[in-house]
Design an enzyme around this catalytic site. Structure first.
Site, mmCIF file in Angstrom:
data_model
loop_
_atom_site.group_PDB
_atom_site.id
_atom_site.type_symbol
_atom_site.label_atom_id
_atom_site.label_comp_id
_atom_site.label_asym_id
_atom_site.label_seq_id
_atom_site.Cartn_x
_atom_site.Cartn_y
_atom_site.Cartn_z
ATOM 1 N N HIS A 184 -80.702 3.409 21.848
ATOM 2 C CA HIS A 184 -81.778 2.446 22.094
ATOM 3 C C HIS A 184 -81.776 1.334 21.047
ATOM 4 O O HIS A 184 -81.394 1.544 19.900
ATOM 5 C CB HIS A 184 -83.161 3.118 22.220
ATOM 6 N N ASP A 225 -79.751 7.694 20.803
ATOM 7 C CA ASP A 225 -79.418 7.583 22.225
ATOM 8 C C ASP A 225 -78.969 6.158 22.582
ATOM 9 O O ASP A 225 -78.805 5.828 23.747
ATOM 10 C CB ASP A 225 -80.623 7.995 23.091
ATOM 11 N N ASP A 255 -91.044 -4.092 18.455
ATOM 12 C CA ASP A 255 -91.776 -3.113 19.249
ATOM 13 C C ASP A 255 -92.992 -2.555 18.514
ATOM 14 O O ASP A 255 -93.198 -2.826 17.331
ATOM 15 C CB ASP A 255 -90.829 -1.983 19.675
ATOM 16 N N GLU A 307 -84.919 2.342 25.977
ATOM 17 C CA GLU A 307 -84.265 3.637 26.092
ATOM 18 C C GLU A 307 -83.204 3.582 27.198
ATOM 19 O O GLU A 307 -83.257 2.711 28.070
ATOM 20 C CB GLU A 307 -85.312 4.699 26.440
HETATM 21 P P1 PGA Z 1 -84.030 4.476 12.051
HETATM 22 O O1 PGA Z 1 -84.437 4.111 13.529
HETATM 23 O O2 PGA Z 1 -83.716 3.195 11.377
HETATM 24 O O3 PGA Z 1 -85.265 5.137 11.470
HETATM 25 O O4 PGA Z 1 -82.862 5.400 12.145
HETATM 26 C C1 PGA Z 1 -83.585 3.302 14.287
HETATM 27 C C2 PGA Z 1 -84.104 3.182 15.693
HETATM 28 O O5 PGA Z 1 -84.653 4.165 16.220
HETATM 29 O O6 PGA Z 1 -83.948 2.101 16.287
#
Ligand code: PGA
Length: 243
Positions: A141, A139, A70, A146
């Site tokens: 994702h 959440d 992404d 999302e």
């Molecule tokens: P993080 O992010 O590795 O910084 O916890 C994970 C994500 O949001 O997919």
């Protein structure tokens, strides 16, 4: 939970090493493999380990290809919070991967629909993702998919939730500067990978990790779809696994 292999590590560093073992085995057996890569704090120990292993002569990235999950809409490769910048800074600039063999969705695309189609086509032209790395949001994702009422299929644009913008504001001067939208591979893109590896570290990921792999499969918890993937490895540290 249906299929996932769960590997428990003591620390995030150990999780990074165990993940690197899987990457190393793939790259040795398939030197021109396609890696699906991720940003965020979670993959950093893995990336540090991969850099060290190439320097030690154990891995050769010169034929490897990569496609990132992404990118923030509106951020270009020179923006320090863009995911292209993150990948250069934390991995690509330190290994022998060729720039033309790395793709990240173009945050500045003027015709996003055309960019999404080209992105999917490039992944296909490279033979599909061999190993897709994922983190997980609070959440549920994966990529920037999302919670919503369906599982989006292909690379597409998403509005970021308040929870995600809040979690990511630590990298920006203020919440206002966190982009409100992003481009992400779809759930279908992720599910098409031959192998998926999700890394979760830290106590703050415990609840969503359990919900995703032991709860119902629902687009309200996007990572729960991984219960239907035939080859998923979850690597977590003691804090994320809990009791
Ligand atoms: P993080 O992010 O590795 O910084 O916890 C994970 C994500 O949001 O997919």
């Amino acid at each position: 939970m249906l299929h996932a292999n769960i590997i428990k590590a003591a620390t995030p560093e150990e999780a990074g090493k165990l993940a690197a073992d899987v990457f190393e085995a793939l790259i040795r057996t398939k030197p021109a493999c396609l890696l699906g890569l991720a940003t965020g704090s979670t993959p950093l120990p893995l990336y540090r380990e991969l850099i060290a292993r190439e320097k030690a002569g154990k891995i050769d990235f010169s034929r490897v290809r990569s496609a990132n999950l992404d990118e923030y809409k509106g951020l270009g490769p020179d923006h320090p919070q863009s995911y292209r910048y993150f990948m250069q800074d934390n991995l690509f600039n330190h290994i022998s991967i060729k720039p033309e063999n790395t793709i990240v969705p173009d945050g500045l695309a003027t015709d996003p629909e055309a960019m999404f189609a080209a992105y999917e086509n490039q992944i296909e032209a490279w033979g599909g993702v061999d190993l897709q790395l994922l983190g997980i949001g609070h959440d549920g994702h994966i990529g920037f998919n999302e919670p919503c009422d369906h599982f989006p299929k292909m690379t597409h644009e998403v509005e970021l939730t308040a929870m995600t913008r809040e979690a990511n504001k630590r990298f920006f001067a203020s919440l206002d500067e966190v982009p409100t939208a992003a481009f992400t591979m779809g759930i279908g893109t992720v599910m098409a990978a031959r192998k998926v590896m999700l890394i979760a570290t830290g106590a703050d990921k415990k609840e969503i990790l359990h919900k995703s792999f032991f709860g119902p499969v629902t687009p309200e918890v996007p990572a729960s779809i991984l219960q239907f993937h035939p080859d998923v490895t979850v690597i977590c540290d003691a804090a994320a696994w809990g009791e």
